[in-house]
Design a protein around this motif. Structure first.
Motif, PDB file in Angstrom:
ATOM      1  N   ASN A 242     -27.070  13.672 -25.161  1.00  0.00           N
ATOM      2  CA  ASN A 242     -26.618  12.315 -24.850  1.00  0.00           C
ATOM      3  C   ASN A 242     -25.539  12.398 -23.792  1.00  0.00           C
ATOM      4  N   CYS A 243     -25.556  11.491 -22.879  1.00  0.00           N
ATOM      5  CA  CYS A 243     -24.530  11.588 -21.862  1.00  0.00           C
ATOM      6  C   CYS A 243     -24.109  10.206 -21.433  1.00  0.00           C
ATOM      7  N   GLY A 244     -23.276  10.159 -20.407  1.00  0.00           N
ATOM      8  CA  GLY A 244     -22.690   8.900 -19.991  1.00  0.00           C
ATOM      9  C   GLY A 244     -23.702   7.857 -19.570  1.00  0.00           C
TER      10      GLY A 244
ATOM     11  N   ALA B 164     -28.896  19.027 -14.589  1.00  0.00           N
ATOM     12  CA  ALA B 164     -27.719  19.869 -14.846  1.00  0.00           C
ATOM     13  C   ALA B 164     -27.637  20.213 -16.335  1.00  0.00           C
ATOM     14  N   HIS B 165     -28.014  19.276 -17.190  1.00  0.00           N
ATOM     15  CA  HIS B 165     -28.019  19.574 -18.626  1.00  0.00           C
ATOM     16  C   HIS B 165     -29.060  20.646 -18.958  1.00  0.00           C
ATOM     17  N   GLN B 166     -30.167  20.669 -18.187  1.00  0.00           N
ATOM     18  CA  GLN B 166     -31.151  21.740 -18.384  1.00  0.00           C
ATOM     19  C   GLN B 166     -30.542  23.094 -18.048  1.00  0.00           C
TER      20      GLN B 166
ATOM     21  N   ALA C 137     -30.381  14.348 -11.044  1.00  0.00           N
ATOM     22  CA  ALA C 137     -29.660  15.612 -10.812  1.00  0.00           C
ATOM     23  C   ALA C 137     -28.691  15.893 -11.961  1.00  0.00           C
ATOM     24  N   HIS C 138     -28.098  14.829 -12.495  1.00  0.00           N
ATOM     25  CA  HIS C 138     -27.204  14.970 -13.654  1.00  0.00           C
ATOM     26  C   HIS C 138     -28.004  15.447 -14.874  1.00  0.00           C
ATOM     27  N   GLU C 139     -29.162  14.866 -15.087  1.00  0.00           N
ATOM     28  CA  GLU C 139     -29.982  15.266 -16.242  1.00  0.00           C
ATOM     29  C   GLU C 139     -30.464  16.707 -16.095  1.00  0.00           C
TER      30      GLU C 139
END
Ligand SMILES: [Zn+2]
Length: 296
Positions: free
Chosen positions: A52-54, A147-149, A143-145
């Motif tokens: 879960n993120c912002g 980064a979680h990978q 790109a943010h998602e």
């Protein structure tokens, strides 16, 4: 009769046990995966499976469904191309990107979720809202998602902060990095990136119930800026992780001196340090919006 009862009880017991197993066993991904294909309300059952993120808040609705397309064929192609490009900038294979739609309750898809099992689900509502701002906002979110990978794969963030936001800060930084890289989105002006980021964060915030996600975060603004600055150099994921926290924690906080690792680059150091004051002002909330959105 007695024996039969015992046998029935045994079978029921086994069934109950196996149900328990399938509800609690994290490794039982195959069942979850097939369930996800039709009904996407799985995030409650396996919270550790996703990040879960912002931008997101956990759940897809029960009427949501998966789709291979988003918008027109060229829009779908754009997103899939970006998905591959982002992975490639980090020297990684892409993870499958699927889209989530909900014709009954379209607004329920204001979500983008990165799963620990190696995939990204991207909601149609968040896509459309971001698109209205310009496709750069969708690229920022994707790109943010991804980064979680990278974080799932390598166990980042490597630095434990007192705040649970270290992972979000790093993901924001990695998105800023990708948007600047010549082999990435190739945006050399920060102002466009800043606008896209603020928008991405704001549409997520509208949909989250977590108190930690409300309001503007100057820390996250400074993370995007730092990521963008690091994007002047070609870094792999390990080098990015080291340098991001070297400057974000070690230099900006000034609370401890980090060891110089193999990833320390004197030239990059000189460059980032020329922005230290500016980064501090962003992080401390001392820079006005006008100034922030006009940064080079
Ligand atoms: Zn996130």
């Amino acid at each position: 009769m007695k024996n039969l009862n015992r046998k029935v009880a045994y079978v029921l017991g086994l069934t109950f046990f196996s149900v328990l197993q399938s509800c609690t066993n994290d490794a039982d991904v195959a069942d979850v995966e097939s369930a996800e294909e039709s009904v996407l309300a799985i995030s409650d059952a396996f919270p550790e499976e996703l990040h879960n993120c912002g931008y997101v808040d956990g759940n897809w609705s029960s009427t949501a469904f998966l789709s291979n397309s988003i918008g027109t064929a060229s829009e779908t192609n754009f997103m899939q191309t970006q998905n591959s490009k982002i992975a490639s900038v980090w020297g990684r294979p892409a993870v499958p990107l699927s889209f989530v739609k909900d014709n009954v309750n379209p607004n329920s898809t204001y979500n983008a979720i990165s799963y620990g099992s190696g995939k990204i689900y991207y909601g149609e509502a968040i896509y459309n809202a971001a698109k209205a701002q310009g496709q750069i906002a969708n690229v920022m979110i994707l790109a943010h998602e991804f980064a979680h990978q990278l974080q799932f794969t390598y166990g980042y963030p490597s630095k434990n902060e007192t705040t649970a936001r270290a992972g979000e800060l790093e993901a924001d930084g990695m998105a800023g990095y990708y948007l600047r890289r010549p082999n990435g989105y190739n945006k050399t002006s920060f102002s466009e990136i800043a606008a896209a980021y603020e928008f991405a964060e704001s549409i997520g915030d509208n949909n989250t119930s977590s108190p930690g996600h409300h309001g503007r975060s100057y820390q996250r603004r400074s993370a995007v800026r730092l990521g963008f600055l690091l994007g002047a150099y070609d870094l792999d994921a390990a080098s990015f992780d080291y340098n991001f926290f070297y400057y974000y924690n070690g230099v900006l906080n000034g609370t401890y001196k980090q060891e110089k690792s193999e990833f320390f680059n004197p030239e990059l150091d000189k460059y980032i340090r020329s922005y230290t004051k500016e980064l501090e002002r962003i992080k401390n909330g001392e820079m006005t919006d006008e100034e922030y959105f006009e940064l080079d």
